[in-house]
Design an enzyme around this catalytic site. Structure first.
Site, short mmCIF file in Angstrom:
data_model
loop_
_atom_site.label_atom_id
_atom_site.label_comp_id
_atom_site.label_asym_id
_atom_site.label_seq_id
_atom_site.Cartn_x
_atom_site.Cartn_y
_atom_site.Cartn_z
N HIS A 9 0.83 -1.20 0.00
CA HIS A 9 0.00 0.00 0.00
C HIS A 9 0.87 1.25 0.00
O HIS A 9 1.96 1.27 0.58
CB HIS A 9 -0.91 0.03 1.23
CG HIS A 9 -1.76 -1.18 1.38
ND1 HIS A 9 -2.63 -1.61 0.39
CD2 HIS A 9 -1.91 -2.06 2.40
CE1 HIS A 9 -3.26 -2.70 0.80
NE2 HIS A 9 -2.83 -2.99 2.02
N GLU B 167 -2.16 -0.08 8.13
CA GLU B 167 -3.17 -0.95 8.73
C GLU B 167 -2.55 -1.83 9.81
O GLU B 167 -1.33 -1.87 9.98
CB GLU B 167 -3.83 -1.82 7.66
CG GLU B 167 -2.86 -2.74 6.93
CD GLU B 167 -3.46 -3.40 5.70
OE1 GLU B 167 -4.60 -3.11 5.33
OE2 GLU B 167 -2.76 -4.24 5.09
N HIS C 294 3.13 -7.47 1.78
CA HIS C 294 2.47 -8.38 2.71
C HIS C 294 1.35 -9.15 2.00
O HIS C 294 0.93 -8.80 0.91
CB HIS C 294 1.87 -7.61 3.88
CG HIS C 294 0.79 -6.64 3.48
ND1 HIS C 294 1.07 -5.42 2.92
CD2 HIS C 294 -0.55 -6.72 3.52
CE1 HIS C 294 -0.06 -4.79 2.64
NE2 HIS C 294 -1.07 -5.57 3.00
N ARG D 97 -1.12 -4.67 -6.39
CA ARG D 97 -0.79 -6.10 -6.42
C ARG D 97 0.57 -6.31 -7.07
O ARG D 97 0.83 -5.87 -8.18
CB ARG D 97 -1.84 -6.89 -7.21
CG ARG D 97 -3.21 -6.91 -6.57
CD ARG D 97 -4.12 -7.93 -7.26
NE ARG D 97 -5.51 -7.64 -6.91
CZ ARG D 97 -6.36 -7.00 -7.71
NH1 ARG D 97 -5.98 -6.63 -8.92
NH2 ARG D 97 -7.59 -6.77 -7.32
#
Length: 321
Positions: free
Chosen positions: A102, A119, A177, A197
């Protein structure tokens, strides 16, 4: 004037190629298909949850923001013209997620109106042998990752970490991740839906076509020297005690074990998000009481003030720093 009370929202369920039916274990009603994400509390163009309890039932979180912004969200949780700062999800990983990364808020390639995405995960359930992908191996730089992507050997560059229920992972933007099969997690994140991705196992998506990869963006936003990712076991915690399990500029998340009546309070600075990770119990405040069970999520307005948790519960508490 509506008096503040704990808000519960109707989840928005998202079908994902990697999803399953595990969220039914929390008593949630799932549509047909492979449900990978339950957006429990969301104020985003791709999913805005609606209140389903009390006087404000039927209003979206965006409506709550417009009507009660600073009062409900708090001086630190409310930004003029901005959306609710966090997105709260439950994820069912029946299959491996794509290898992803991200961006930060400052990335120039962000879609219009989007934020970066930092996150954290709290593992609610994990099958024996379950694992996640968590960061690059030492010494992998941009050139090495680019070559691995080009040559189809991305997995050689990644760290695999075994997981068990109760593990907590902090995943700042820039950390490569992926959740893997057999894991159910609660996710507290920035209010963003931007994912790049890196690799998707050459599998077709729900439409039968290969899903898009975002190689250049992924290479641009990856933090090759590390972004400060951290993980911890959360077993070392006493009754009616908070353990901080993640801290970022966007959220602070704590885990608590409720084993007796526990008097708490919100502050004028921030709302409180409660995610019920395990058990049953109750949430009481001046004007009411709610029964609680695992899988439920609540937004406690900053102006709520005193409240009490009771029962036998594992709770995640999130606030804005």
């Amino acid at each position: 004037m509506t008096k503040a009370y704990p808000l519960q929202f109707k989840p928005e369920m998202k079908e994902r190629i990697w999803g399953g039916r595990a969220l039914e274990q929390f008593g949630l009603t799932l549509p047909e298909g492979s449900i990978g994400e339950g957006w429990m509390i969301g104020d985003h163009p791709n999913g805005t949850t609606k209140v389903m309890n009390g006087e404000l039932a039927g209003l979206g979180l965006d409506d709550i923001r417009e009507r009660y912004g600073r009062e409900f969200f708090g001086t630190k949780g409310y930004a003029e013209g901005g959306r609710f700062p966090l997105l709260i999800k439950l994820l069912d990983c029946n299959d491996d997620l794509s290898i992803q990364v991200h961006p930060t808020d400052s990335y120039e390639g962000l879609p219009k109106g989007e934020l970066g995405k930092t996150e954290m995960w709290y593992v609610l359930d994990a099958k024996p042998g379950a694992k996640i992908i968590y960061g690059l191996k030492d010494g992998v730089d941009r050139a090495a990752l680019a070559a691995a992507i080009e040559e189809g050997r991305v997995m050689d560059t990644l760290q695999e970490v075994p997981v068990a229920a109760g593990d907590a992972f902090y995943i700042p933007a820039g950390t490569v991740h992926a959740l893997c099969a057999g894991v159910v997690v609660a996710e507290i994140q920035q209010n963003s839906d931007t994912t790049y991705r890196v690799f998707d196992y050459n599998r077709p998506g729900l439409d039968g076509k290969l899903r898009e990869l975002h190689v250049e963006d992924s290479l641009n936003v990856t933090a090759y020297e590390g972004a400060g990712a951290s993980r911890m076991k959360t077993d070392n915690i006493g009754d009616n005690e908070w353990l901080q399990i993640a801290e970022s500029p966007y959220f602070i998340v704590e885990k608590g074990l409720v084993r007796a009546p526990w008097k708490l309070s919100t502050t004028q600075e921030s709302f409180v998000i409660l995610v019920i990770a395990e058990g049953t119990g109750s949430l009481s405040w001046e004007d009411g009481k709610l029964e609680l069970k695992a899988g439920e999520c609540f937004l406690l307005p900053a102006s709520l003030g005193a409240y009490e948790l009771d029962g036998n519960l594992t709770v995640l508490r999130s606030v804005t720093p």
